[in-house]
Design a protein around this motif. Sequence first.
Motif, PDB file in Angstrom:
ATOM      1  N   UNK A 238      -5.139  10.277   7.068  1.00 37.52           N
ATOM      2  CA  UNK A 238      -4.122  10.320   8.110  1.00 37.52           C
ATOM      3  C   UNK A 238      -2.844   9.639   7.699  1.00 37.52           C
ATOM      4  N   UNK A 239      -1.902   9.565   8.638  1.00 36.59           N
ATOM      5  CA  UNK A 239      -0.631   8.900   8.387  1.00 36.59           C
ATOM      6  C   UNK A 239      -0.851   7.407   8.175  1.00 36.59           C
ATOM      7  N   UNK A 240      -0.058   6.835   7.265  1.00 36.20           N
ATOM      8  CA  UNK A 240      -0.148   5.405   7.027  1.00 36.20           C
ATOM      9  C   UNK A 240       0.296   4.627   8.265  1.00 36.20           C
ATOM     10  N   UNK A 301       2.901 -10.987   6.267  1.00 28.48           N
ATOM     11  CA  UNK A 301       4.292 -10.729   6.637  1.00 28.48           C
ATOM     12  C   UNK A 301       4.455 -10.902   8.149  1.00 28.48           C
ATOM     13  N   UNK A 302       5.676 -10.754   8.615  1.00 31.24           N
ATOM     14  CA  UNK A 302       5.956 -10.836  10.051  1.00 31.24           C
ATOM     15  C   UNK A 302       6.848  -9.660  10.461  1.00 31.24           C
ATOM     16  N   UNK A 303       6.296  -8.630  11.156  1.00 27.44           N
ATOM     17  CA  UNK A 303       4.910  -8.523  11.634  1.00 27.44           C
ATOM     18  C   UNK A 303       3.945  -8.267  10.475  1.00 27.44           C
ATOM     19  N   UNK A 304       2.665  -8.463  10.741  1.00 28.84           N
ATOM     20  CA  UNK A 304       1.643  -8.329   9.710  1.00 28.84           C
ATOM     21  C   UNK A 304       0.832  -7.061   9.930  1.00 28.84           C
ATOM     22  N   UNK A 305       0.277  -6.550   8.833  1.00 29.09           N
ATOM     23  CA  UNK A 305      -0.488  -5.307   8.876  1.00 29.09           C
ATOM     24  C   UNK A 305      -1.710  -5.425   7.975  1.00 29.09           C
ATOM     25  N   UNK A 306      -2.786  -4.806   8.404  1.00 26.03           N
ATOM     26  CA  UNK A 306      -3.962  -4.643   7.547  1.00 26.03           C
ATOM     27  C   UNK A 306      -4.075  -3.150   7.254  1.00 26.03           C
ATOM     28  N   UNK A 307      -3.826  -2.770   6.012  1.00 23.82           N
ATOM     29  CA  UNK A 307      -3.807  -1.359   5.643  1.00 23.82           C
ATOM     30  C   UNK A 307      -5.164  -0.867   5.157  1.00 23.82           C
ATOM     31  N   UNK A 308      -6.012  -1.782   4.737  1.00 23.60           N
ATOM     32  CA  UNK A 308      -7.353  -1.390   4.322  1.00 23.60           C
ATOM     33  C   UNK A 308      -8.219  -1.073   5.539  1.00 23.60           C
ATOM     34  N   UNK A 309      -9.189  -0.203   5.343  1.00 20.91           N
ATOM     35  CA  UNK A 309     -10.174   0.148   6.361  1.00 20.91           C
ATOM     36  C   UNK A 309     -11.519  -0.468   5.972  1.00 20.91           C
ATOM     37  N   UNK A 310     -12.482  -0.523   6.900  1.00 18.77           N
ATOM     38  CA  UNK A 310     -13.800  -1.053   6.547  1.00 18.77           C
ATOM     39  C   UNK A 310     -14.407  -0.390   5.310  1.00 18.77           C
ATOM     40  N   UNK A 334      -5.040  -0.192  -5.422  1.00 21.62           N
ATOM     41  CA  UNK A 334      -4.674   0.337  -4.108  1.00 21.62           C
ATOM     42  C   UNK A 334      -3.169   0.519  -4.053  1.00 21.62           C
ATOM     43  N   UNK A 335      -2.727   1.561  -3.368  1.00 18.79           N
ATOM     44  CA  UNK A 335      -1.332   1.654  -2.962  1.00 18.79           C
ATOM     45  C   UNK A 335      -1.242   1.081  -1.552  1.00 18.79           C
ATOM     46  N   UNK A 336      -0.154   1.333  -0.882  1.00 13.05           N
ATOM     47  CA  UNK A 336       0.035   0.779   0.463  1.00 13.05           C
ATOM     48  C   UNK A 336      -0.700   1.641   1.491  1.00 13.05           C
ATOM     49  N   UNK A 337      -2.014   1.660   1.381  1.00 14.94           N
ATOM     50  CA  UNK A 337      -2.852   2.440   2.278  1.00 14.94           C
ATOM     51  C   UNK A 337      -4.305   2.099   2.063  1.00 14.94           C
TER      52      UNK A 337
END
Length: 384
Positions: A238-240, A301-310, A334-337
């Motif tokens: 899906x979309x990042x 970062x601010x805001x922060x993101x978790x791009x990895x999935x379980x 990994x790339x940004x996803x």
Amino acid sequence: MTETDFFLSDFNTSKASIGSVTWKTPSNIALVKYWGKQEPQIPENTSISFTLDACFTLTTLEYKLKNLTVTERSRSDNDENEISTPLNHQDYSFEIYFEGEKKDDFKPKIQKFFERIVQYVPFLKAYDFVIKSRNSFPHSSGIASSASGMSALALCIVSLERSLSGVEMTEEYFNKKASFLARLGSGSACRSIEGELIVWGNHTKIKGSSNLFGVKFPYKVHENFKNYHDTILLVDEGEKQVSSTVGHQLMYNHPFAQQRFQQANDNISKISEVLQNGNLKQFVEIVESEALSLHAMMMTSNPYFILMKPNTLKIINKIWEYRGVTKSNICFTLDAGANVHVLFPEAEKETVNNFIINELIQFCQENHYICDRIGHGAKRLSNI
């Protein structure tokens, strides 16, 4: 080379009034990551990437001089000294089709790209363009689609320039200008023009390196890294969650930004030596550390993101377990996803492929994955 080397002053639009050009351009996977930039698209740290092969964008640029009638078109074909239309148009004229569908939501990015590069390719406003593009992989899912897409478009534009210019263009200059322009559309796109290993960003240990364009790794690469494999596990098609553009902006005022830039530049020095001496164990350490550092920057970062999935984490742990038992040189990046790039040498192709099929693809979305390897760069599929 500097920016001034890429200005175009001598050209004649009557040499190419109507036609098309097509390029097949690969994505790339960074081993040492670029994350954070200054304007205009200058990297905060040096990066190095494997050029891929099976993951590519196919782009056709159709062009026609604005207000060109049938009579003018015929006349311009026979009179190279006649410029068919003046270069005083105020607007860029283009339509975009992706995977066969019109994509007006892509227009702002292309508009910005054209605005950035027009001073280097001033013929842009003289043409009506139709851009037709497709990927061999899912768009915006953590595979560098902007890298292959923007580099393909840049190559099409420089191909048109080559037809219009009154000055002979060498292959070296052609590639550097395409990389230079691609960078202004998407930073990592400058690493998708050539192969097999491309460096972007000034670095004292890399001869000829530049912030303005990507260059081929200038030293002899050890046999261990020939025909290296990259199997991409599509955990999430899906979309990042966050675009790369937004991700780079989060490095402004990031509390760990300067330490991260220093870490990356130190790793360039280390991986340069590794690529020459063939130390696969150290290669694994650098590449995995870089992947996790990239995601650490997003998580802090601010805001922060978790791009990895379980399932991303399950794959990583499976790789670590397998490597511990077998002493394999398999590793991940990994790339940004959420998707996982599984890297391994040619010598381990059979055993690692069996491991991927038996243990890892169960964590992919609908068992989807892509078998890829190091490629040799972009290919022109049609001539102007």
